[in-house]
Scaffold this motif. Structure first.
Motif, PDB file in Angstrom:
ATOM      1  N   TRP A 237       0.848  -1.216   0.000  1.00  0.00           N
ATOM      2  CA  TRP A 237       0.000   0.000   0.000  1.00  0.00           C
ATOM      3  C   TRP A 237       0.869   1.247   0.000  1.00  0.00           C
ATOM      4  O   TRP A 237       1.819   1.351   0.789  1.00  0.00           O
ATOM      5  N   GLU A 238       0.552   2.201  -0.871  1.00  0.00           N
ATOM      6  CA  GLU A 238       1.312   3.449  -0.923  1.00  0.00           C
ATOM      7  C   GLU A 238       0.471   4.598  -1.499  1.00  0.00           C
ATOM      8  O   GLU A 238       0.948   5.415  -2.269  1.00  0.00           O
ATOM      9  N   VAL A 239      -0.769   4.666  -1.088  1.00  0.00           N
ATOM     10  CA  VAL A 239      -1.710   5.624  -1.682  1.00  0.00           C
ATOM     11  C   VAL A 239      -1.273   7.069  -1.477  1.00  0.00           C
ATOM     12  O   VAL A 239      -1.373   7.901  -2.382  1.00  0.00           O
ATOM     13  N   THR A 240      -0.772   7.406  -0.283  1.00  0.00           N
ATOM     14  CA  THR A 240      -0.508   8.818   0.037  1.00  0.00           C
ATOM     15  C   THR A 240       0.942   9.238  -0.151  1.00  0.00           C
ATOM     16  O   THR A 240       1.320  10.333   0.290  1.00  0.00           O
ATOM     17  N   VAL A 241       1.775   8.400  -0.783  1.00  0.00           N
ATOM     18  CA  VAL A 241       3.169   8.794  -0.939  1.00  0.00           C
ATOM     19  C   VAL A 241       3.254  10.129  -1.681  1.00  0.00           C
ATOM     20  O   VAL A 241       2.507  10.381  -2.617  1.00  0.00           O
ATOM     21  N   SER A 242       4.177  10.976  -1.235  1.00  0.00           N
ATOM     22  CA  SER A 242       4.211  12.353  -1.731  1.00  0.00           C
ATOM     23  C   SER A 242       5.432  12.662  -2.574  1.00  0.00           C
ATOM     24  O   SER A 242       5.605  13.789  -3.032  1.00  0.00           O
ATOM     25  N   TYR A 243       6.305  11.669  -2.799  1.00  0.00           N
ATOM     26  CA  TYR A 243       7.489  11.910  -3.623  1.00  0.00           C
ATOM     27  C   TYR A 243       7.595  10.791  -4.659  1.00  0.00           C
ATOM     28  O   TYR A 243       6.926  10.830  -5.666  1.00  0.00           O
ATOM     29  N   SER A 244       8.371   9.759  -4.393  1.00  0.00           N
ATOM     30  CA  SER A 244       8.504   8.665  -5.359  1.00  0.00           C
ATOM     31  C   SER A 244       7.690   7.456  -4.912  1.00  0.00           C
ATOM     32  O   SER A 244       7.580   7.172  -3.723  1.00  0.00           O
ATOM     33  N   SER A 245       7.145   6.750  -5.884  1.00  0.00           N
ATOM     34  CA  SER A 245       6.366   5.553  -5.582  1.00  0.00           C
ATOM     35  C   SER A 245       7.259   4.313  -5.663  1.00  0.00           C
ATOM     36  O   SER A 245       8.432   4.401  -6.001  1.00  0.00           O
ATOM     37  N   GLY A 246       6.679   3.169  -5.369  1.00  0.00           N
ATOM     38  CA  GLY A 246       7.409   1.902  -5.434  1.00  0.00           C
ATOM     39  C   GLY A 246       7.361   1.096  -4.162  1.00  0.00           C
ATOM     40  O   GLY A 246       7.644  -0.108  -4.174  1.00  0.00           O
ATOM     41  N   THR A 247       6.991   1.738  -3.038  1.00  0.00           N
ATOM     42  CA  THR A 247       7.019   1.013  -1.761  1.00  0.00           C
ATOM     43  C   THR A 247       5.959  -0.086  -1.690  1.00  0.00           C
ATOM     44  O   THR A 247       6.112  -1.030  -0.916  1.00  0.00           O
ATOM     45  N   ALA A 248       4.899   0.020  -2.486  1.00  0.00           N
ATOM     46  CA  ALA A 248       3.895  -1.044  -2.502  1.00  0.00           C
ATOM     47  C   ALA A 248       4.493  -2.362  -2.991  1.00  0.00           C
ATOM     48  O   ALA A 248       3.983  -3.442  -2.686  1.00  0.00           O
ATOM     49  N   ASP A 249       5.589  -2.273  -3.738  1.00  0.00           N
ATOM     50  CA  ASP A 249       6.258  -3.471  -4.228  1.00  0.00           C
ATOM     51  C   ASP A 249       7.324  -3.983  -3.265  1.00  0.00           C
ATOM     52  O   ASP A 249       8.007  -4.967  -3.550  1.00  0.00           O
ATOM     53  N   GLY A 250       7.457  -3.316  -2.111  1.00  0.00           N
ATOM     54  CA  GLY A 250       8.461  -3.704  -1.134  1.00  0.00           C
ATOM     55  C   GLY A 250       8.329  -5.131  -0.631  1.00  0.00           C
ATOM     56  O   GLY A 250       9.329  -5.874  -0.595  1.00  0.00           O
ATOM     57  N   PRO A 251       7.135  -5.576  -0.223  1.00  0.00           N
ATOM     58  CA  PRO A 251       7.019  -6.954   0.271  1.00  0.00           C
ATOM     59  C   PRO A 251       7.460  -8.000  -0.740  1.00  0.00           C
ATOM     60  O   PRO A 251       8.152  -8.951  -0.390  1.00  0.00           O
ATOM     61  N   GLU A 252       7.082  -7.814  -1.994  1.00  0.00           N
ATOM     62  CA  GLU A 252       7.480  -8.786  -3.019  1.00  0.00           C
ATOM     63  C   GLU A 252       8.984  -8.763  -3.245  1.00  0.00           C
ATOM     64  O   GLU A 252       9.619  -9.817  -3.412  1.00  0.00           O
ATOM     65  N   ALA A 253       9.569  -7.546  -3.239  1.00  0.00           N
ATOM     66  CA  ALA A 253      11.017  -7.429  -3.440  1.00  0.00           C
ATOM     67  C   ALA A 253      11.781  -8.097  -2.309  1.00  0.00           C
ATOM     68  O   ALA A 253      12.786  -8.787  -2.537  1.00  0.00           O
ATOM     69  N   ILE A 254      11.324  -7.910  -1.093  1.00  0.00           N
ATOM     70  CA  ILE A 254      11.983  -8.523   0.063  1.00  0.00           C
ATOM     71  C   ILE A 254      11.804 -10.035   0.050  1.00  0.00           C
ATOM     72  O   ILE A 254      12.740 -10.788   0.353  1.00  0.00           O
TER      73      ILE A 254
END
Length: 355
Positions: free
Chosen positions: A41-58
């Motif tokens: 989930w990263e709906v309110t990110v205010s700069y760069s996106s991509g954190t929603a893919d963090g669990p899969e990357a880890i």
């Protein structure tokens, strides 16, 4: 023989795992003692996106993490299991992220009046979606904690742990939060989003059970956050600039860690925003800030926390974002933090022996 013992007997921690699961471990949600809740989930990110893919990357990078811990014997045998990444949460994040970004772009273009009616309802829609995400996390946390599991969370952006913190607050009358972060996250709201990633600490402090919020590494904050941190006696902030100054003048990191730990009560929830580390360890995180910590600095702090007798009652790791295709560095670092934190959590709960 229990199913867990059978899994342990049939698993070689020194070999190549054939299990496509977190850290290559053979455990599932029933046999593992610790559950990791992934929240893409990263709906309110205010700069760069991509954190929603963090669990899969880890998850992908975790297969390269060696399981041996020289100060925690047979740490892997405790059993850690990450739940399946919820695709419905990921889809909602993608959809609402488009709406939120359009709204943010409108704000940043000085809110043209001709589009005001078009965007008037957006904050309420986003806030409602974030509440639903928080309630999903809360439900997952309550489910597994009621089974006697230790529970941690893997974001996603820094708005994602609020539901876990809520669940913990219902079980503990008095606890502290240790926040590793570049940002204070004390904004009442940000860009009119009540559940912004920039408001997690402010929202967490709404739970009266939280006796103390101890922030470490803060180096990017607004004036209102600075005033709040100074005037609220529940908050103690160790700013990155001051920590560096003390280090340059000869104060040992051990002494600094003792001072940080002394501010915390006996039970501690830990929230780790990856951007609290030096950006070389997390170059693709959503809001990187120069400065920060080496990995072993923070892992030393966490071990000292456990050795002090304080009990970890939950933790999260958030804001890990993968790089371009083929670049697994951020996920690699995130996986190592997650594994070490899981083992220290287990040690603090008496489920593992820490030297």
């Amino acid at each position: 023989m229990s199913i867990k013992h059978q899994l342990i007997d049939n698993f070689d921690p020194n070999g190549v795992s054939t299990h496509n699961a977190l850290f290559g471990l053979p455990f599932d949600a029933e046999s593992a003692e610790m559950i990791i809740i992934p929240v893409p989930w990263e709906v309110t990110v205010s700069y760069s996106s991509g954190t929603a893919d963090g669990p899969e990357a880890i998850l992908g990078a975790s297969l390269q993490v060696d399981l041996f811990q020289d100060d925690i014997k047979d740490a892997w045998k405790m059993g850690v299991c990450m739940l399946p990444i919820p695709q419905d949460i990921a889809n909602k994040s993608s959809n609402f992220r488009v709406l939120a970004k359009s709204y943010i772009d409108w704000l940043e273009s000085d809110s043209p009046e001709e589009e005001e009616e078009r965007f008037a309802a957006v904050p309420d829609l986003i806030n409602k979606a974030c509440v639903e995400m928080n309630e999903w996390v809360y439900g997952q946390a309550k489910k597994y904690r009621s089974q006697g599991k230790m529970v941690a969370l893997l974001g996603g952006d820094h708005s994602t742990p609020l539901g876990l913190i809520k669940a913990i607050s219902e079980e503990h009358d008095n606890f502290g939060i240790l926040q590793i972060d570049a940002h204070a996250d004390l904004r009442v709201s940000y860009e009119n989003f009540e559940y912004s990633h920039a408001s997690i600490s402010y929202n967490a402090l709404k739970f009266p059970q939280i006796e103390k919020l101890v922030q470490v590494g803060i180096r990017d904050f607004c004036e209102a956050e600075s005033i709040m941190a100074k005037e609220n006696n529940r908050i103690t902030t160790f700013y990155d600039k001051e920590l560096k100054k003390e280090s340059y003048e000869g104060k040992a990191w051990k002494i600094i860690c003792d001072e940080i730990i002394d501010q915390l009560p006996d039970e501690v929830y830990i929230t780790i925003d990856i951007d609290g580390f030096d950006p070389k360890l997390c170059p693709h995180t959503g809001t990187p800030v120069a400065g920060g910590f080496e990995l072993e600095q923070i892992m030393y702090l966490m071990k000292e926390l456990v050795k002090s007798g304080r009990k970890i009652i939950g933790f999260d790791l958030v804001e890990v974002a993968p790089g371009p295709e083929g670049d697994e560095w951020d996920g690699n670092v995130g996986a190592r933090i997650l594994y070490r934190m899981a083992n220290l959590y287990g040690a603090s709960q008496g489920r593992l022996d820490l030297k």
